[in-house]
Design a protein around this motif. Sequence first.
Motif, mmCIF file in Angstrom:
data_model
loop_
_atom_site.group_PDB
_atom_site.id
_atom_site.type_symbol
_atom_site.label_atom_id
_atom_site.label_comp_id
_atom_site.label_asym_id
_atom_site.label_seq_id
_atom_site.Cartn_x
_atom_site.Cartn_y
_atom_site.Cartn_z
ATOM 1 N N VAL A 55 0.836 -1.205 0.000
ATOM 2 C CA VAL A 55 0.000 0.000 0.000
ATOM 3 C C VAL A 55 0.869 1.253 0.000
ATOM 4 N N LEU A 99 2.239 1.753 -3.512
ATOM 5 C CA LEU A 99 1.202 2.232 -4.434
ATOM 6 C C LEU A 99 0.846 3.690 -4.157
ATOM 7 N N VAL A 110 -5.564 4.531 -0.673
ATOM 8 C CA VAL A 110 -4.992 3.406 -1.414
ATOM 9 C C VAL A 110 -5.232 2.103 -0.643
ATOM 10 N N LEU A 166 -8.779 0.984 -1.250
ATOM 11 C CA LEU A 166 -8.901 0.495 -2.617
ATOM 12 C C LEU A 166 -8.248 -0.879 -2.765
ATOM 13 N N TYR A 167 -7.047 -1.052 -2.215
ATOM 14 C CA TYR A 167 -6.331 -2.330 -2.297
ATOM 15 C C TYR A 167 -7.132 -3.438 -1.603
ATOM 16 N N GLU A 211 -10.150 -4.393 -3.734
ATOM 17 C CA GLU A 211 -9.779 -5.173 -4.918
ATOM 18 C C GLU A 211 -9.370 -6.590 -4.539
ATOM 19 N N ALA A 240 -4.324 -7.842 -7.438
ATOM 20 C CA ALA A 240 -4.868 -6.675 -6.742
ATOM 21 C C ALA A 240 -3.994 -5.450 -7.002
ATOM 22 N N ASN A 300 -4.677 -4.221 -10.518
ATOM 23 C CA ASN A 300 -5.977 -3.549 -10.598
ATOM 24 C C ASN A 300 -5.930 -2.158 -9.969
ATOM 25 N N VAL A 301 -5.303 -2.045 -8.799
ATOM 26 C CA VAL A 301 -5.212 -0.754 -8.119
ATOM 27 C C VAL A 301 -4.389 0.225 -8.950
ATOM 28 N N GLN A 302 -3.280 -0.227 -9.503
ATOM 29 C CA GLN A 302 -2.473 0.660 -10.349
ATOM 30 C C GLN A 302 -3.283 1.174 -11.530
ATOM 31 N N LEU A 358 -5.840 3.763 -10.275
ATOM 32 C CA LEU A 358 -5.185 5.020 -9.921
ATOM 33 C C LEU A 358 -4.686 5.756 -11.165
#
Length: 81
Positions: free
Chosen positions: A14, A17, A28, A31-32, A35, A53, A56-58, A61
């Motif tokens: 986290v 990211l 973040v 969100l992480y 996901e 995950a 997906n988060v990247q 964002l």
Amino acid sequence: MLAHDKQPDQKRIVAFLAEESHMPIDDVATLYEHERAELALGAHIAKFLHVFAIRNVQEILRKRGRDDRALTSPGSALLAV
């Protein structure tokens, strides 16, 4: 527990990211976690969920960053309304 079975450090993921995206860590982290939980619902093997995950988060964002830049760019049609 064997070394190769060790789960990744979620706090480090986290933090990475958040730094990469210049976003608040709390946002973040939420969100992480979301996901990762979504991916876990249908997963038969959970060992590599963190990899998907992160990806997906990247992507989320990156899209947010593009949207934010579009809203604040000079001459933006959205700002003229």
